[in-house]
Motif scaffolding. Structure first.
Motif, PDB file in Angstrom:
ATOM      1  N   ARG A   1     -10.051   0.617   2.691  1.00 50.45           N
ATOM      2  CA  ARG A   1      -9.570  -0.189   1.371  1.00 50.45           C
ATOM      3  C   ARG A   1      -9.845  -1.755   1.616  1.00 50.45           C
ATOM      4  N   ARG A   2     -10.654  -2.122   2.306  1.00 49.26           N
ATOM      5  CA  ARG A   2     -11.399  -3.467   2.566  1.00 49.26           C
ATOM      6  C   ARG A   2     -12.068  -3.703   1.247  1.00 49.26           C
ATOM      7  N   SER A   3     -13.056  -2.833   0.631  1.00 54.38           N
ATOM      8  CA  SER A   3     -13.841  -3.309  -0.416  1.00 54.38           C
ATOM      9  C   SER A   3     -12.859  -3.499  -1.461  1.00 54.38           C
ATOM     10  N   SER A   4     -11.852  -2.846  -1.895  1.00 53.77           N
ATOM     11  CA  SER A   4     -11.170  -2.923  -3.093  1.00 53.77           C
ATOM     12  C   SER A   4     -10.083  -4.053  -2.759  1.00 53.77           C
ATOM     13  N   GLU A   5      -9.571  -4.276  -1.647  1.00 58.41           N
ATOM     14  CA  GLU A   5      -8.873  -5.616  -1.276  1.00 58.41           C
ATOM     15  C   GLU A   5      -9.776  -6.745  -1.797  1.00 58.41           C
ATOM     16  N   LEU A   6     -11.039  -6.769  -1.297  1.00 53.12           N
ATOM     17  CA  LEU A   6     -11.833  -8.061  -1.534  1.00 53.12           C
ATOM     18  C   LEU A   6     -12.019  -8.161  -3.100  1.00 53.12           C
ATOM     19  N   ASP A   7     -12.214  -7.016  -3.645  1.00 49.77           N
ATOM     20  CA  ASP A   7     -12.424  -6.849  -5.369  1.00 49.77           C
ATOM     21  C   ASP A   7     -11.338  -7.682  -6.053  1.00 49.77           C
ATOM     22  N   ARG A   8     -10.012  -7.365  -5.601  1.00 50.73           N
ATOM     23  CA  ARG A   8      -8.724  -7.735  -6.002  1.00 50.73           C
ATOM     24  C   ARG A   8      -8.005  -9.030  -5.450  1.00 50.73           C
ATOM     25  N   GLY A   9      -8.675  -9.285  -4.345  1.00 50.32           N
ATOM     26  CA  GLY A   9      -7.693 -10.573  -3.518  1.00 50.32           C
ATOM     27  C   GLY A   9      -6.251 -10.182  -3.263  1.00 50.32           C
ATOM     28  N   VAL A  10      -6.230  -8.842  -2.623  1.00 45.80           N
ATOM     29  CA  VAL A  10      -4.610  -8.192  -2.463  1.00 45.80           C
ATOM     30  C   VAL A  10      -4.784  -7.403  -1.377  1.00 45.80           C
ATOM     31  N   THR A  11      -3.664  -7.370  -0.509  1.00 41.96           N
ATOM     32  CA  THR A  11      -3.465  -6.853   0.772  1.00 41.96           C
ATOM     33  C   THR A  11      -2.967  -5.433   0.153  1.00 41.96           C
ATOM     34  N   LEU A  12      -3.584  -4.254   0.341  1.00 36.55           N
ATOM     35  CA  LEU A  12      -3.119  -2.918  -0.217  1.00 36.55           C
ATOM     36  C   LEU A  12      -2.635  -2.309   0.584  1.00 36.55           C
ATOM     37  N   VAL A  13      -2.535  -2.389   1.805  1.00 38.02           N
ATOM     38  CA  VAL A  13      -1.933  -1.470   2.932  1.00 38.02           C
ATOM     39  C   VAL A  13      -1.239  -2.154   3.851  1.00 38.02           C
ATOM     40  N   GLY A  14       0.237  -1.430   4.077  1.00 41.41           N
ATOM     41  CA  GLY A  14       1.164  -2.157   4.703  1.00 41.41           C
ATOM     42  C   GLY A  14       2.526  -1.639   4.433  1.00 41.41           C
ATOM     43  N   PRO A  15       3.425  -2.014   5.121  1.00 40.10           N
ATOM     44  CA  PRO A  15       4.825  -1.693   4.788  1.00 40.10           C
ATOM     45  C   PRO A  15       5.236  -2.305   3.437  1.00 40.10           C
ATOM     46  N   HIS A  16       4.687  -3.342   3.015  1.00 41.65           N
ATOM     47  CA  HIS A  16       4.997  -4.048   1.770  1.00 41.65           C
ATOM     48  C   HIS A  16       4.610  -3.288   0.593  1.00 41.65           C
ATOM     49  N   ARG A  17       3.973  -2.165   0.705  1.00 39.83           N
ATOM     50  CA  ARG A  17       3.471  -1.151  -0.363  1.00 39.83           C
ATOM     51  C   ARG A  17       4.138   0.086  -0.422  1.00 39.83           C
ATOM     52  N   ASP A  18       4.912   0.256   0.506  1.00 43.72           N
ATOM     53  CA  ASP A  18       5.505   1.657   0.902  1.00 43.72           C
ATOM     54  C   ASP A  18       6.844   1.777  -0.070  1.00 43.72           C
ATOM     55  N   ASP A  19       7.169   3.115  -0.127  1.00 46.97           N
ATOM     56  CA  ASP A  19       8.261   3.500  -0.909  1.00 46.97           C
ATOM     57  C   ASP A  19       9.363   4.526   0.019  1.00 46.97           C
ATOM     58  N   LEU A  20      10.723   4.159  -0.336  1.00 47.23           N
ATOM     59  CA  LEU A  20      11.554   5.061   0.165  1.00 47.23           C
ATOM     60  C   LEU A  20      11.768   6.338  -1.010  1.00 47.23           C
ATOM     61  N   VAL A  21      11.366   7.512  -0.775  1.00 52.81           N
ATOM     62  CA  VAL A  21      11.363   8.380  -1.625  1.00 52.81           C
ATOM     63  C   VAL A  21      12.714   9.098  -1.684  1.00 52.81           C
ATOM     64  N   LEU A  22      13.482   9.108  -2.668  1.00 54.42           N
ATOM     65  CA  LEU A  22      14.933   9.901  -2.629  1.00 54.42           C
ATOM     66  C   LEU A  22      14.708  11.033  -3.515  1.00 54.42           C
ATOM     67  N   ARG A  23      15.438  12.106  -2.903  1.00 57.04           N
ATOM     68  CA  ARG A  23      15.267  13.496  -3.708  1.00 57.04           C
ATOM     69  C   ARG A  23      16.712  13.863  -3.646  1.00 57.04           C
ATOM     70  N   VAL A  24      17.054  14.771  -4.766  1.00 59.58           N
ATOM     71  CA  VAL A  24      18.194  15.742  -4.991  1.00 59.58           C
ATOM     72  C   VAL A  24      17.678  16.884  -5.508  1.00 59.58           C
ATOM     73  N   ARG A  25      18.129  17.974  -5.149  1.00 63.30           N
ATOM     74  CA  ARG A  25      17.610  19.406  -5.453  1.00 63.30           C
ATOM     75  C   ARG A  25      16.357  19.483  -5.537  1.00 63.30           C
ATOM     76  N   GLY A  26      15.534  18.779  -4.490  1.00 62.35           N
ATOM     77  CA  GLY A  26      13.942  19.063  -4.139  1.00 62.35           C
ATOM     78  C   GLY A  26      13.232  18.022  -5.258  1.00 62.35           C
ATOM     79  N   LEU A  27      13.916  17.286  -6.157  1.00 65.76           N
ATOM     80  CA  LEU A  27      13.249  16.520  -7.192  1.00 65.76           C
ATOM     81  C   LEU A  27      13.396  14.893  -6.923  1.00 65.76           C
TER      82      LEU A  27
END
Length: 385
Positions: A263-289
């Motif tokens: 993703r380095r090319s995309s990062e250089l294009d946008r000036g943003v760090t696109l990979v790392g725990p700052h981009r992660d999400d804790l996905v919560l589900r009930v009844r499989g959704l």
């Protein structure tokens, strides 16, 4: 663990305040905007090093002042500990334990608090940042040294992102940006530690979450939680689901590095760090959704409550400090009668519970004990209800 005494100077709307608390339920009653939530916020600060209402410290300092002081005397069985933090409007905060200067990051070693507030509905319905914040505050309580790891990661992230923005502005590409590799190494080392700790936390919360949800909702909707990792191709910040399972066949560091390079090319294009725990999400589900977008209002409340109660159970099981202090900040007015009764029954089993409410009638009978009345930043009275 019990908070015996809380003292405030120039905190929020309090010029000065002293409150005595006891074991069992402690109720702060006052109309909205009078300062009852500020008392709960001050207690929780020692455990989370932040506020559940704002993302920076400045709003916690009284208007016109440069700093606020929060002091609390805690009882761990027969042992007493005096904690003090100076919350500065600008610059780093300062802390003391029994009069000796310590880093603020040391405070969660002595104070464990779980606070539930109406804002917690944003954990399940809001942006990924709300869920990351929930997880990271619990990580710090569970393993206080993680405060340093998270802080170091944030500093590296800012440096690396500043370099990307500079390279973008100057039109530097690819191999010409050799200094980026140094920051990559630091980002991967610290970020991988955060990812591993978060994955372990999600696994350990799963059992208590299911138990707490069933107790609150009165039904088994099979709640689950798992991390969507940007290092595995997910980008929750931009709606890309990617892979939501732990990378078990390869080291997290290797997967992290591979994705970062891709993703380095995309990062250089946008000036943003696109990979790392700052981009992660804790996905919560009930009844499989996914809870976000699919769960009903009642199910969302049940998940939010269950996350906090599961946190309290996890800390209770692991800590040598005893039960965490459980704070229920202005939540009973938001709940239907069934959930209100169920929550009160669960909360009453903790060593110390702090409840805030606008009116006495919102407080379930199980939690009506010592009442402190609050008006315009003043403690008016304390009496047995």
């Amino acid at each position: 663990m019990i908070v015996e005494q809380l003292s405030l100077v120039d905190f929020r709307n309090y010029a000065a305040a002293d409150v005595t608390l006891g074991p069992g339920p402690n109720v702060f009653v006052g109309r909205n905007g009078q300062g009852k939530t500020n008392l709960a916020e001050a207690i929780a600060f020692f455990a989370t090093l932040g506020s559940h209402r704002v993302s920076n410290d400045a709003p916690m300092v009284r208007d016109g002042m440069d700093a606020a002081i929060i002091r609390a005397r805690l009882a761990h069985g027969e042992r007493r500990v005096l904690l003090e933090v100076q919350v500065n409007r600008q610059g780093s905060n300062k802390a003391r334990v029994n009069g000796a200067s310590v880093k603020p990051s040391e405070l969660p070693r002595y104070a464990q608090v779980v606070l539930f507030a109406p804002e917690d509905l944003q954990i399940v319905r809001g942006d990924p940042s709300a869920r990351r914040r929930f997880a990271d505050q619990l990580l710090v309580q569970r393993t206080p040294r993680m405060a340093g790891v998270l802080g170091d990661y944030d500093r590296v992230l800012k440096q690396r992102t500043a370099l990307l923005k500079s390279a973008r502005a100057r039109g530097i590409r690819g191999d010409a940006l050799s200094t980026l590799d140094v920051w990559d190494d630091k980002l991967i080392a610290l970020g991988s530690e955060v990812i591993r700790a978060r994955i372990a936390l999600a696994e350990d919360l799963q059992g208590p979450l299911a138990t707490a949800y069933a107790a609150i909702a009165g039904a088994d909707h099979q709640p689950r939680l798992e991390w969507a990792l940007s290092a595995r191709g997910a980008d929750p910040e931009e709606g890309a689901e990617g892979d939501e399972v732990e990378p078990t066949t390869r080291a997290i560091e290797d997967v992290f590095r591979e994705t970062l390079l891709a993703r380095r090319s995309s990062e250089l294009d946008r000036g943003v760090t696109l990979v790392g725990p700052h981009r992660d999400d804790l996905v919560l589900r009930v009844r499989g959704l996914p809870v976000k977008g699919y769960a009903s209002h009642g199910e969302s409340w049940s998940v939010a409550l269950a996350l906090r109660l599961a946190s309290a159970e996890l800390l209770r099981a692991e800590s040598n400090l005893g039960d965490p202090v459980l704070i229920l900040d202005d939540v009973f007015a938001e709940l239907d009668a069934d959930r209100r009764t169920r929550l009160a029954g669960l909360a009453s089993g903790y060593e110390q519970v702090v409840v805030t409410a606008a009116v006495d009638a919102d407080i379930p009978i199980e939690l009506r004990a010592r009442v402190v009345r609050v008006e315009a930043g003043k403690i008016l009275e304390a009496a047995d209800a």
